[in-house]
Design a protein around this motif. Sequence first.
Motif, PDB file in Angstrom:
ATOM      1  N   PHE A   1      53.526  24.644  81.374  1.00 32.50           N
ATOM      2  CA  PHE A   1      52.484  25.604  80.997  1.00 32.50           C
ATOM      3  C   PHE A   1      51.811  26.218  82.228  1.00 32.50           C
ATOM      4  O   PHE A   1      51.488  27.410  82.242  1.00 32.50           O
ATOM      5  CB  PHE A   1      51.445  24.926  80.105  1.00 32.50           C
TER       6      PHE A   1
ATOM      7  N   SER B   1      53.931  28.899  83.728  1.00 34.37           N
ATOM      8  CA  SER B   1      54.265  29.962  82.773  1.00 34.37           C
ATOM      9  C   SER B   1      55.717  29.898  82.292  1.00 34.37           C
ATOM     10  O   SER B   1      56.317  30.923  81.960  1.00 34.37           O
ATOM     11  CB  SER B   1      53.993  31.339  83.399  1.00 34.37           C
TER      12      SER B   1
ATOM     13  N   GLU C   1      51.434  30.709  76.875  1.00 31.02           N
ATOM     14  CA  GLU C   1      50.153  30.021  76.717  1.00 31.02           C
ATOM     15  C   GLU C   1      49.759  29.867  75.250  1.00 31.02           C
ATOM     16  O   GLU C   1      49.049  28.935  74.892  1.00 31.02           O
ATOM     17  CB  GLU C   1      49.069  30.774  77.479  1.00 31.02           C
TER      18      GLU C   1
ATOM     19  N   ASP D   1      50.316  26.545  73.695  1.00 31.15           N
ATOM     20  CA  ASP D   1      49.586  25.401  74.275  1.00 31.15           C
ATOM     21  C   ASP D   1      48.507  24.913  73.303  1.00 31.15           C
ATOM     22  O   ASP D   1      47.315  25.198  73.481  1.00 31.15           O
ATOM     23  CB  ASP D   1      48.972  25.818  75.613  1.00 31.15           C
TER      24      ASP D   1
ATOM     25  N   LYS E   1      46.795  23.942  79.979  1.00 31.57           N
ATOM     26  CA  LYS E   1      46.949  24.917  81.070  1.00 31.57           C
ATOM     27  C   LYS E   1      45.672  25.015  81.873  1.00 31.57           C
ATOM     28  O   LYS E   1      44.576  25.129  81.338  1.00 31.57           O
ATOM     29  CB  LYS E   1      47.324  26.294  80.509  1.00 31.57           C
TER      30      LYS E   1
END
Length: 560
Positions: free
Chosen positions: A503, A506, A510, A513, A518
Amino acid sequence: MALNIPGVVAVVLFYILILGTGLWAAQKSRRAERKSHGDRTEVVLLGDRNISLLVGIFTMTATWVGGGFILGVAEAVYTPKLGLIWALMPIQYSVSFVLGGLFFAKPMRDKKYVTMMDPFQIKYGKVLSGALVLPALLVDVLWVSCTLLGLGATVSVILDLPFTYSVWISSAVAIIYTLLGGLYSVAYTDIIQLSLVFLSLWLCIPFLLLNPKSTSIAQTAFNHTFQEPWVGTLEQNKVWKWIDDFLMIGLGSMSFQSFHQRTLSASSPLTAQLTCYAAALLIAILGIPPVLVGAVAASTDWNLTVYGSPPPYVRGEHTLILPLALQSLTPSYISIIGIGAVAAAVMSSTDSGLLSATSVFSSNIYKNILRKQASDDEMQWVIRVTVVVVGLVGTAITFYTNSTLLLWILGADISYTLMFPHLVSVLFFKVTNGYGALVGYIIGLTLRILLGENTVGLPVVLHLPGCTLEDGVYVQKSPVRTVSMLCTLVTILVFSSLALFMFNHSLLPERWDIFKVKQNVTVSPVEAVTQNPREEAGSDAECDENTHGFALQPMLQTES
């Protein structure tokens, strides 16, 4: 055999004494509620975090010296295939308390958690932590069953009182005073209960050692007299299993809510640590009497007793060896005293199991998942109902097995293989996140099931090195519990690191998540002014976790 009236009277008097102490402690709990400026729930579950060192030592030790402890140790020493070498529970618990005092008591007490499950809820959120609560609840319910089973077996043998009556009456007494006073009632009744356990057990020992129907335990320790030596032997192909059992109880006990409830209720972090160290010494001393009972039973010519031949092991009654030894080898008034010891031990552990399960359900499930806006009055009723439900379920389970040792080991297995690696990772490894915990939970549980457990009828599917076929059943020779625990721990850390890497670089979008791992390096001026990370996290450690990108859930209401 007729009903033992003097014994029944003695047990009734004991229950009245315990119930009276519980009612007195309930009054103390109510006074503490009126004086407390914090959460009333905390007063009930943690004694307003005001448990002194002396009371803490008594309640910590009494919690673990239960019916399963006393009867289980005696059973293991007496059983010809086991012996003393397999009955190291007092030493294992001592190791557990020392390690708990060194590594767990201070950090958890410093952060003022209400239950052991709080750090999971803070870090993983309500859904995943809710799944982790389930094995913790199961462990406590099995704990209640194990202790009540010990009392029911003892009372039915010595007093000739039906098993059903003794179990339900004992359960009702424990439920009543736990309902009324919470941890205060549990802790203060533990003082009386532990004192009775200590005095009663040691009072029975001279009569057992000097009875004419038994040979000197020194002679039978290493010689085959009436059965195999009671010290036991450790065969080469069972060394790994012995290590596995030792680690299971020695480490797994640190992931019992009952243990953390005592440290979290201490008046200070230092008191919590000292409680652990003192209890470690005391529980080793209290393990000596049941060892001696098992040794005397293994050194007895049962043909000379009223029990007769064949001996208990041949009849499949080795699980009842402690009450059978008291009944057959001591005067009746001494056996009644022995019942008092078992009853006291059972009550001290039963109430702890009830309160432990209640704490986890009411705080971590009801308050923080189902009803976040629940009032103090509503929470009091939730606690009461939960105590009753856990007591009824735990009592019902006692009618499905006759071995306290089986329930004891099953609860420890769940705690060691599932809860312990998760607790270690969430407390001591900052990289841990919800992704690793979720995968670790699934893989750990699946692996433990596939490795099998013959004691509960779970067949072996995944064969580790050394697995053999004995009497048509596959038997694992490898340390399956430790293998399962380590696999769970490694899986948590590896997949947590992997998720964090993917995360933050990238490699995954995102929006996927869901656990918010992140790292967010940009903080707006408004957020910087309105939010103090140390106030939000509650401690330096949690603040550090937040800077590493872990999305903390709203803090549980744990301020005292």
